[in-house]
Structures are given as C-alpha cells and as structure tokens.
Design an enzyme around this catalytic site. Structure first.
Site, short mmCIF file in Angstrom:
data_model
loop_
_atom_site.label_atom_id
_atom_site.label_comp_id
_atom_site.label_asym_id
_atom_site.label_seq_id
_atom_site.Cartn_x
_atom_site.Cartn_y
_atom_site.Cartn_z
N ASP A 541 -17.58 -19.32 8.97
CA ASP A 541 -16.71 -19.24 7.80
C ASP A 541 -15.48 -20.14 7.97
O ASP A 541 -14.36 -19.73 7.71
CB ASP A 541 -16.29 -17.79 7.54
CG ASP A 541 -15.52 -17.63 6.23
OD1 ASP A 541 -15.70 -18.47 5.32
OD2 ASP A 541 -14.72 -16.68 6.12
N MET A 542 -15.71 -21.37 8.41
CA MET A 542 -14.62 -22.32 8.59
C MET A 542 -14.44 -23.18 7.34
O MET A 542 -14.30 -24.42 7.43
CB MET A 542 -14.89 -23.20 9.82
CG MET A 542 -14.70 -22.47 11.13
SD MET A 542 -12.98 -21.96 11.35
CE MET A 542 -13.10 -20.95 12.81
#
Length: 862
Positions: A541-542
């Site tokens: 989830d970057m």
C-alpha cells in the site's frame, strides 16, 4: 522504607526475567535477562538489609552504562530508557531512610570482665559500597544529561538561496511565469496576492512570490482573525474525520471546504462567512475517510479586471500601515495584482437556492461521489453543468457499494476541462469500484474521456447512460492532488494501488504497469504519454500520495522542465515532465523475497532515487520505550515479526513495513522554491506492521473500521491487519526522531539539512515540551520572503522556518490540530495574510476543532 524499595524493584525485575529469557530464546539481546536477574537479586539483598546489595547494584549500573553507550551512542533519547529506571532505583537506595537500615559488620567488644566479650552490630555505613553506588549513579546521570547537548540526529547545513540572510529579497523584475504556473482560463496568470489552486497554481509548488512577511519580521506575526466553521466531528462519524483543507483566494473571498463537504466563501479581510453551500452529505460508516482537502476554481471566459497595489519601500514599518484605503497600502518592493471579483453576503444554505447560469465556477467533490459546480459570487449551483449543477460520479462503475468510492482531493481544472479522480477503500472488497480518471467539459459536465489504468488504451468516453459499459473492477486509483502543464498538454496523476493492496494475484498487466507511479495523461485525449513507477508489484500500500510539483530546473544539462514527486518510501523523484526521464538518477536494487504466501511473488528489484530521505534499516537496538520493560517488549515483537528491510513482503506471521504506510511523505507532500530550485518538506518515520490472516482463522474479529485494524478483503482468501508498530504504552517502537523538517537542492539531489521537528507536549500525559521530533501529516508552503510555513505535526503548533537552514523563527499554539496545508495572500489593504485551517485529525489523534486562523504582521493590526 528499604523493604518498600526492594518490593518495587522486584516487581520491576520479574517481567525482565521472564521477558528477557524469551527475548534471548528468539536470538535477541541477553541484557534484559541479565538486568532482571541482577535487579531481582539486589532487591532480595536489600530486603535482607545487606550492604552487598549496594556493591552488586553499583557494578550493574556501570555495566548498564557501558551497554547503553555501545548500543545507542551518546544520544539522550536512546540512553534515557536504558539507564533511566536503573538510575532511579540507585537513587532510592541512596536515600538515608534506606541506607541507614543496612546492617553493619559484627564486631567483638570487651566488657569489664577480663574473661568475657560480647558481639554487637555497628550502625555505621560501609563507605566502600555506599560511595561506590553513589559514584556509579553520578557518572550515569552526568553521561545521560550530558548527552542532551549532543545533537546526533540532526544534519545542519544551508540551502543556497538568492535571498540574503536578513530576509531582503532581490526585487528586480524577473520573468517567473514559466515557474509559477500556466494562465487561468481567462488568460491571466494567478495574481501575486492570490491562491487559485490547491498548490497555488496547477504547478503545485505551494510557493508565493510575496515578500512582505520575511525572515526579519515574521516574529511579529499576530492573529488577525479567527472563525469556527460549525462543521465538527459527530458521534456517528467515522474515526478518520479530518480537516485537511487549504483555502483558495480569489478577489475578496477565500473559498474552502469542510470534512462534510460544506463550501464556505469567507471575507478575506475579516473571515466572515459570505455564503455557505451544504450538500447535506449523509453519514456512512463504510467510508474510510471523511475529509475534503480543497475546492477547484475555473476563472471563466469573461476575464476579470486587475488592480495594481502601490509599491512602497517602507512596507514593513508600523508607520507605513496607516492608510486603510483598499488597494493603496504598501506591501512589497514591487507591484502585486489581485482579481476584482467581489463576493456579496448570501444568507442561508445556497444548496437550497435555485441554480443559475455561471461563467466562473467553484467545484466541490463530495464523499457521496458527487461533483458540484457553484457560482463563486453567490454559491448557487450552476444550472448548465451536469444535472442542475451536479454530476453523479458513480456512472459506469462496475460495483457501486455506498461509501467505497469518493474524492477527498480537489479535481484539476485545465483550460475548459475538469479532470476528476477518486479514492477507493483499501482492503474492503476484491470487487470494488474502478479507479478510473475522467475528464468533463467544465461548463456542461459532458464526459470527454476516461482513462482506466486497468484498460488504459480505451480512452473514448463511455455512454454515461449505458449500464453495460463499465470500467474495470478495483483498478488502481489516484486519490491525491494532480498537477498540469497546459503548454505541454499534460496532466500528472500520482497513482495508487489496486485493492486488495497486499495481495498481488488479482492484477492484470496494465494494472501492474501503472500502479504506484506517476502518469502523464494527454489533456485532450486522456492517453498516457509516459509513466514512471516507484514500486514494482506493490504489496505494501505504498500509493504515490503527494501532488507532483512542476518547475523549470537549472541542471548541468541546461534548464529542464522538471517534475518532483515525493513518495511514502522517502524517495523524491525528479523527472523531466515532458518525457518522464530522470533528472536525478534512478537505480534498482535487490528486494527481499521471503515469507510469501502460496501463489504470490515479490519483484526481484525495486527502484530508488538519488534524492532520498529513506531511513536506515531497523535493527533490534533501534527499539525504544519509556522504560526497559516496554523497550524489551518492542524487541520481542521485532524478533517475532518478519523483517529483511524495506519491502519485506507481508506474511501470515506478520511483517514490519518501514518506512511505514503512514509514509515518509504523505498527501502533504513538499513545497518548492522554483527560483532557487530547492524543496522543503517534513520527512516522517513511523514503522508499521502488516499481517495476512487466512479467512478460515478470522473468526468474529471486527473488520472494516478504517484503513488501520483488520480489513476483510471480501472475496479474497486473506484478510489483512495493519497498524503502526507501537509499544504496550502506545508510543512508537523505534527510537525518535519520528518527525523532521528538511531542505534539499533538486538539481543535485543534495540534502542541505534535516532536523527533528515538534515536541511531545500534546502526546504525553504530562505536557512537557520535549523536542523528540514527532510524526505528522499535512504540508508546507514557501514564500519569497525566505520562509517556510508548516503545522502538520502531532502537536497543536504552527511554525515558520528559515528556508535557508530550517531554524524556527515563529512558533505559536493553535486551538486544534493543524493537519492542513497553509496558504498566504494579500487582503484588500495590501497586507500579507497567512491562513491555516486547524481542525485536527481523527486517526492521528490531534485535538479536534473547526477553526480557520489568519495571521498578519503585528504592526498592521494596531
């Protein structure tokens, strides 16, 4: 008293013995077991009143000091939790009420009878043991407190700026239009004294050419006005109900939104509400965010008059601020302009008023997936846009769960086109709405093109009335703010990931290409011109969280049209915005490959930039806590979790994500001075943990309460649990600083300075102004006065910094958390104002409120 101290020490030692043994079994440090055994033994000897307790404990303190210095160096915030409690127990033992109770040596004493002797106890202290303990405690205290003067975490330096040290500026006229943004739709540039888009212009620089407030006089800033909007977090709102709005300033009005998507037009001189639009958005606990970062402005085609403000070299003196006639007050050493739009007061909720014809427009996206167009003068809906002033953004979506799709960031207006993106809930459902980006006619609301990262080549507009035409399920979205270069015909979107964010098996080739990147779209057709990816096969989830910043950068290869993108990982990418090619080098390095679930893979390499604020890889010795016990607990968890450095894949055992999902940079991004080619930002360091939970073992765990906690990933084999890596006391497990400010040269990639930022006064039970450097979320601005303004930290303070070196020049308390990016403008009297929305952040835990605060120089408010 001695028995009481002994009992307290024993109680403290017991968990060290048990936890220390377990930590040692995990391959961790043996110190905690050693400390527990020694403290427990000392407690026993003290209880028995043996002087040997003092000898043993003196040796223990010396050993602790040596170990602490070996692990942490001469750094106060690393030393304090290691030696704090041992020294406190030593001080308690030295108290006369304790030491006087110790038994002396038994000696024989002769009586009057020559043949008899008796044995008695002396009452004298044993000087060797007592003074040995006193010396060890004293040395430990001197070393610990002496380390306060040793600044081991900050990098101190200076940026090379054209401004002089005293805040005076080069006021000669220069053509900065290429750096300050494209013309508005009416052909004019954004006037110097205004703020026409979220980042001031579509270039997203957050840079103001105003110089009235500068490094010389910023200390004189005072509150000019303050209002409360009335929109506050309610008992039925989601946890992350936040104020993140940056107002626009056009003409005599400020335009801003509130968490529940009210739009307010405020008088720029007084803050009084001129009109209010409340779309009556219903509450929905399925949303992960209840926020609004800003509104968008379309200047129309009619054109607006501009009026120059008179120049005066005595602008910064009190005597120069006597003429209150509008547009006739001295402000800077060069002329500035402002729009002639005049907004009048309208009572009531303009949502309920009849719609009207509009030329100029204010656009507001709402959390129930609508887009409204409003008349800037009256707040009435624009009748020719969409359906009576509104578009329903759920058209052609493959799935339409309420609360799963909405826009938290303002859309971008380029020419006669408005381009809208949106956020999709992370990890709620495999089958979620699309992350499609869509362009509409700014006057009619007609769909012009749609670019879906799951089907990127099909940009022809769908038929909004044909339910058989649907966008791709759960495709990567863009929830942050976009930027644009109208001359190049490109709009730049920071891209997120496909949900489920930690599970990669659902993605097609196109989604793999465009996820977690920046993409340049043709403003006329929606076609992708180029893409630069920042994480391959993102399992963390970057999302690319921040608005790209555009400037013309003077490099060794000449002036290049640059684009700057900060990332959660701490890398700052500097690209040629025409081609996407790197200006600051980008390289690849090997990435961890272990702990993968069946059917998953990890990219063998990952990119990184030559300009990076990436922290070093965590080690066990970096674990922190308020005491030895919670520090030991963090070490235990560190050794239990999977961690091979940056990009350790998520796992069923649990993995450490560092930099964490909070991001080294988040949506607050950076500010850029385009005339000096430098940036100012707030790198933040907070480790997270990520754990995949097989659905068959999930049980009755409560899910889908926000981004953090357990999210169900409906339709997938695994749920995911995410959250910050915290000690049992709720403080970060890695040692501070957790928040910093920094300045860097964008052409060379050199970081000039990086300094800890913020105190724990609003985080700790006791409001101590201890500057550890605290995390934060929100963004900075820069002015030509040589200043950067930033609140953002998890501390209710608003600061001005010297852009050159990061020194704090002004620091005031504010009534609520300042998790919004400030802005600056000129009022009608020619006075420079600095405005911050202070309403707090529901997830970060800062003080909740609904304040809008405006500051100006003190001499002007007299």
């Amino acid at each position: 008293m001695e028995k009481f101290v002994a009992i307290i020490m024993a109680v403290f030692a017991a968990p060290l013995v048990i936890g220390g043994a377990y930590l040692l079994s995990l391959g961790g440090s043996p110190y905690y077991l050693f400390a527990g055994v020694i403290i427990l033994t000392t407690a026993f000897l003290l209880f028995k009143k043996y002087w040997s307790a003092y000898a043993l404990y003196a040796i223990f303190i010396v050993a602790t000091i040596v170990w602490a210095l070996w692990e942490s160096g001469f750094y106060w915030w690393a030393l304090a939790p290691r030696v704090g409690f041992p020294l406190i127990f030593g001080l308690l033992m030295l108290l006369p009420w304790v030491s006087n109770k110790m038994r002396g040596h038994k000696i024989q004493v002769s009586t009057s009878s020559a043949s008899s002797t008796s044995t008695i106890d002396t009452v004298k202290k044993n000087p060797l043991y007592y003074w040995g303990l006193l010396a060890s405690v004293g040395v430990g205290a001197l070393l610990s407190f002496g380390s306060l003067a040793n600044n081991v975490t900050d990098k101190l330096g200076e940026l090379k700026l054209t401004a002089t040290d005293d805040g005076d500026q080069d006021t000669t006229s220069s053509d900065t239009s290429a750096n300050l943004g494209d013309p508005l739709s009416n052909g004019q540039q954004t006037p110097d004294g205004e703020w026409s888009a979220y980042g001031r212009t579509n270039y997203g620089q957050r840079y103001s050419p105003l110089t009235q407030i500068n490094t010389n006089n910023v200390k004189n800033l005072e509150l000019a006005w303050q209002i409360q909007t009335g929109d506050v977090k309610g008992p039925n709102d989601i946890g992350e109900t936040t104020y993140q709005a940056t107002p626009l300033k056009i003409g005599n009005a400020l335009y801003m939104c509130t968490p529940h998507n009210w739009v307010l037009a405020l008088d720029a001189d007084s803050g009084k509400t001129l009109w209010k639009f409340d779309p009556k958005v219903e509450k929905n606990l399925q949303r992960q965010h209840q926020t609004c970062r800003g509104v968008s402005y379309y200047a129309g085609q009619a054109g607006m008059d501009s009026t120059p403000l008179v120049a005066n070299d005595e602008a910064n003196s009190d005597s120069a601020i006597n003429d209150t006639t509008a547009n006739n007050t001295a402000i800077t050493n060069k002329s500035a302009m402002h729009s002639n739009m005049m907004v009048q007061k309208v009572t009531g909720n303009t949502f309920e008023n009849a719609s009207k014809q509009c030329d100029a427009k204010i656009f507001i996206p709402t959390s129930d997936a609508k887009l409204y167009a409003l008349d800037p003068n009256t707040g009435q809906r624009c009748q020719d846009f969409g359906e009576d002033g509104a578009l329903d953004l759920m058209h052609n979506m493959p799935f339409t769960q309420a609360g799963y799709y909405y826009s938290t960031s303002p859309p971008i207006v380029v020419g006669n086109t408005i381009v809208v993106a949106g956020a999709i809930n992370d990890n709620y459902d495999v089958n979620s709405p699309s992350g499609v980006i869509r362009a509409y006619d700014v006057n009619t609301g007609e769909l012009l093109w749609n670019w879906d990262s799951g089907d990127p080549d099909n940009t022809a507009p769908f038929d909004v009335n044909d339910p058989t035409q649907t966008y791709k399920t759960s495709s990567p979205n863009s929830w942050a703010i976009a930027s644009a270069d109208e001359e190049l015909g490109l709009v730049y979107f920071p891209m997120g990931n496909r949900t489920p964010d930690q599970l990669g098996s659902y993605r097609n080739a196109a989604e793999e290409k465009y996820a977690t990147s920046v993409v340049a779209l043709d403003i006329n057709t929606g076609e992708a011109r180029w893409v630069q990816q920042f994480v391959h096969h993102d399992l963390w989830d970057m999302d690319t969280p921040a608005q790209p910043t555009l400037l013309d950068l003077d490099t060794n290869d000449g002036v290049q049209p640059a684009l700057v993108v900060p990332t959660k990982q701490g890398d700052v990418y500097v690209l040629n915005r025409a081609t996407g090619e790197p200006i600051v080098p980008i390289k690849e390095r090997d990435a961890p490959q272990g702990y993968l679930i069946a059917g998953e893979h990890a990219a063998p390499t990952q990119p990184y930039s030559g300009l990076s604020f990436e922290p070093p890889m965590l080690k066990e010795k970096d674990m922190w806590g308020a005491s030895l016990i919670d520090q030991m607990m963090c070490r235990i968890e560190f050794n239990q979790l999977n961690y091979d450095g940056r990009y350790t894949p998520p796992s069923t055992n649990g993995s450490i994500v560092y930099p964490g999902n909070f991001g080294t940079f988040n949506w607050g991004g950076i500010a850029v001075d385009p005339e000096n080619g430098v940036m100012f930002g707030m790198p933040t360091y907070l480790a997270f943990t990520s754990k995949l939970i097989p659905k068959e073992t999930l049980g009755d765990v409560e899910t889908n309460k926000g981004e953090q906690g357990v999210n169900a990933n409906e339709g997938a084999d695994y749920a995911v649990e995410m959250g910050p890596f915290l000690s049992p006391l709720g403080v970060p497990c890695q040692q501070p600083p957790w928040g910093t400010i920094a300045g860097a040269d964008l052409a060379t990639g050199e970081i000039a300075y990086q300094r800890k930022n913020g105190t724990v006064q609003d985080l700790s039970p006791i409001p101590l102004k201890l500057e550890l450097g605290v995390p934060g979320i929100g963004g900075p601005i820069i002015t030509k006065g040589g200043l950067a303004f930033l609140s953002a930290a998890t501390e209710d303070n608003f600061r001005a910094y010297d852009l050159k070196n990061g020194d704090v020049l002004w620091n005031v308390r504010i009534p609520a958390g300042g998790q919004a990016t400030p802005m600056t403008y000129l009022n009608s009297k020619g006075e420079q104002m600095v405005v911050l929305v202070a309403g707090g952040h529901g997830s970060v835990g800062t003080t909740i409120g609904d304040y809008v605060m405006a500051y100006k120089l003190g001499g002007q408010s007299k």
